[in-house]
Design a protein around this motif. Sequence first.
Motif, mmCIF file in Angstrom:
data_model
loop_
_atom_site.group_PDB
_atom_site.id
_atom_site.type_symbol
_atom_site.label_atom_id
_atom_site.label_comp_id
_atom_site.label_asym_id
_atom_site.label_seq_id
_atom_site.Cartn_x
_atom_site.Cartn_y
_atom_site.Cartn_z
ATOM 1 N N ALA A 162 34.826 24.004 23.060
ATOM 2 C CA ALA A 162 35.909 23.537 23.930
ATOM 3 C C ALA A 162 35.470 22.308 24.728
ATOM 4 O O ALA A 162 36.259 21.388 24.933
ATOM 5 C CB ALA A 162 36.360 24.652 24.861
ATOM 6 N N ARG A 163 34.210 22.280 25.144
ATOM 7 C CA ARG A 163 33.704 21.096 25.837
ATOM 8 C C ARG A 163 33.727 19.885 24.903
ATOM 9 O O ARG A 163 34.060 18.773 25.316
ATOM 10 C CB ARG A 163 32.301 21.344 26.384
ATOM 11 C CG ARG A 163 32.310 22.193 27.655
ATOM 12 C CD ARG A 163 30.963 22.238 28.347
ATOM 13 N NE ARG A 163 29.917 22.894 27.572
ATOM 14 C CZ ARG A 163 29.763 24.212 27.475
ATOM 15 N NH1 ARG A 163 30.596 25.021 28.085
ATOM 16 N NH2 ARG A 163 28.785 24.713 26.754
ATOM 17 N N ASN B 97 40.201 25.088 30.146
ATOM 18 C CA ASN B 97 40.363 26.515 30.408
ATOM 19 C C ASN B 97 39.518 27.393 29.498
ATOM 20 O O ASN B 97 39.373 28.582 29.746
ATOM 21 C CB ASN B 97 41.834 26.922 30.295
ATOM 22 C CG ASN B 97 42.633 26.425 31.470
ATOM 23 O OD1 ASN B 97 42.143 26.370 32.587
ATOM 24 N ND2 ASN B 97 43.869 26.032 31.214
ATOM 25 N N GLU B 98 38.994 26.834 28.432
ATOM 26 C CA GLU B 98 38.152 27.592 27.508
ATOM 27 C C GLU B 98 36.692 27.479 27.952
ATOM 28 O O GLU B 98 36.274 26.443 28.457
ATOM 29 C CB GLU B 98 38.303 27.057 26.081
ATOM 30 C CG GLU B 98 39.703 27.179 25.524
ATOM 31 C CD GLU B 98 40.127 28.615 25.285
ATOM 32 O OE1 GLU B 98 39.354 29.384 24.679
ATOM 33 O OE2 GLU B 98 41.232 28.971 25.713
ATOM 34 N N GLU C 154 35.773 16.307 25.264
ATOM 35 C CA GLU C 154 35.150 14.992 25.117
ATOM 36 C C GLU C 154 35.866 14.135 24.081
ATOM 37 O O GLU C 154 36.074 12.932 24.288
ATOM 38 C CB GLU C 154 33.680 15.148 24.740
ATOM 39 C CG GLU C 154 32.833 15.736 25.836
ATOM 40 C CD GLU C 154 31.447 16.174 25.350
ATOM 41 O OE1 GLU C 154 31.079 15.867 24.208
ATOM 42 O OE2 GLU C 154 30.746 16.819 26.148
ATOM 43 N N ILE C 155 36.265 14.745 22.966
ATOM 44 C CA ILE C 155 36.983 14.005 21.924
ATOM 45 C C ILE C 155 38.298 13.486 22.471
ATOM 46 O O ILE C 155 38.648 12.318 22.270
ATOM 47 C CB ILE C 155 37.215 14.894 20.680
ATOM 48 C CG1 ILE C 155 35.890 15.254 20.008
ATOM 49 C CG2 ILE C 155 38.154 14.189 19.684
ATOM 50 C CD1 ILE C 155 36.000 16.377 18.987
ATOM 51 N N ALA C 156 39.034 14.324 23.178
ATOM 52 C CA ALA C 156 40.334 13.926 23.726
ATOM 53 C C ALA C 156 40.192 12.800 24.736
ATOM 54 O O ALA C 156 40.974 11.846 24.730
ATOM 55 C CB ALA C 156 41.029 15.127 24.356
ATOM 56 N N ASP D 60 31.676 20.149 9.266
ATOM 57 C CA ASP D 60 31.424 20.952 10.471
ATOM 58 C C ASP D 60 32.709 21.333 11.205
ATOM 59 O O ASP D 60 32.817 21.161 12.422
ATOM 60 C CB ASP D 60 30.471 20.226 11.429
ATOM 61 C CG ASP D 60 29.130 19.919 10.788
ATOM 62 O OD1 ASP D 60 28.723 20.668 9.879
ATOM 63 O OD2 ASP D 60 28.501 18.930 11.185
ATOM 64 N N ILE D 61 33.660 21.879 10.483
ATOM 65 C CA ILE D 61 34.935 22.279 11.078
ATOM 66 C C ILE D 61 34.730 23.529 11.933
ATOM 67 O O ILE D 61 34.154 24.510 11.479
ATOM 68 C CB ILE D 61 35.983 22.548 9.979
ATOM 69 C CG1 ILE D 61 36.262 21.258 9.204
ATOM 70 C CG2 ILE D 61 37.269 23.114 10.589
ATOM 71 C CD1 ILE D 61 37.085 21.456 7.953
ATOM 72 N N GLU D 62 35.196 23.446 13.178
ATOM 73 C CA GLU D 62 35.139 24.582 14.102
ATOM 74 C C GLU D 62 36.546 24.857 14.616
ATOM 75 O O GLU D 62 37.170 23.978 15.221
ATOM 76 C CB GLU D 62 34.260 24.269 15.306
ATOM 77 C CG GLU D 62 32.801 24.122 15.011
ATOM 78 C CD GLU D 62 32.035 23.815 16.282
ATOM 79 O OE1 GLU D 62 32.116 24.621 17.240
ATOM 80 O OE2 GLU D 62 31.390 22.756 16.322
ATOM 81 N N ILE D 63 37.032 26.049 14.394
ATOM 82 C CA ILE D 63 38.352 26.423 14.896
ATOM 83 C C ILE D 63 38.191 26.874 16.345
ATOM 84 O O ILE D 63 37.400 27.759 16.652
ATOM 85 C CB ILE D 63 38.995 27.508 14.022
ATOM 86 C CG1 ILE D 63 39.258 26.908 12.638
ATOM 87 C CG2 ILE D 63 40.266 28.040 14.673
ATOM 88 C CD1 ILE D 63 39.867 27.823 11.643
ATOM 89 N N ILE D 64 38.953 26.249 17.223
ATOM 90 C CA ILE D 64 38.886 26.513 18.655
ATOM 91 C C ILE D 64 39.983 27.504 19.066
ATOM 92 O O ILE D 64 39.789 28.314 19.957
ATOM 93 C CB ILE D 64 39.080 25.212 19.467
ATOM 94 C CG1 ILE D 64 38.177 24.102 18.975
ATOM 95 C CG2 ILE D 64 38.924 25.459 20.958
ATOM 96 C CD1 ILE D 64 36.723 24.330 19.187
#
Length: 133
Positions: free
Chosen positions: A119-120, A113-114, A124-126, A72-76
Amino acid sequence: MHRLIYISKSLIGTDRSDLDAIVKTSAVRNACAGITGVLWFDKNNFAQVLEGDRAAIIETMDRINADERHTDIEIICDREIKQPMFGNWSMTLPRETPEGIEATAFLIGFAQNEQSASARKLYEIAIVADDLG
């Protein structure tokens, strides 16, 4: 200079040795390719920033996309930048060092900022990864 940020769902479980192996292998490959970056891990997801030559990042992402340790890779973010954020870190996990704190602050600020669900999730991961140390 190019920056790519992605999130993905981890399939490695909670074994720290698997995460350490990813970082060790990536550090060597990224150093050879001239790529810098940081990897956040919250025991369920990855968030990664890669910076360097666009062609090298595309090649690295091809390898990342084929890696069976996540899905489930999502490029941000996928954009040109003027200067790298992560200096000479070929690949590292953020830690309680000035550089690690700066890297996490950058990612959290970027995510705030996104305006997207991805982005949310990045935020959360960070936050969780920072709490895990």
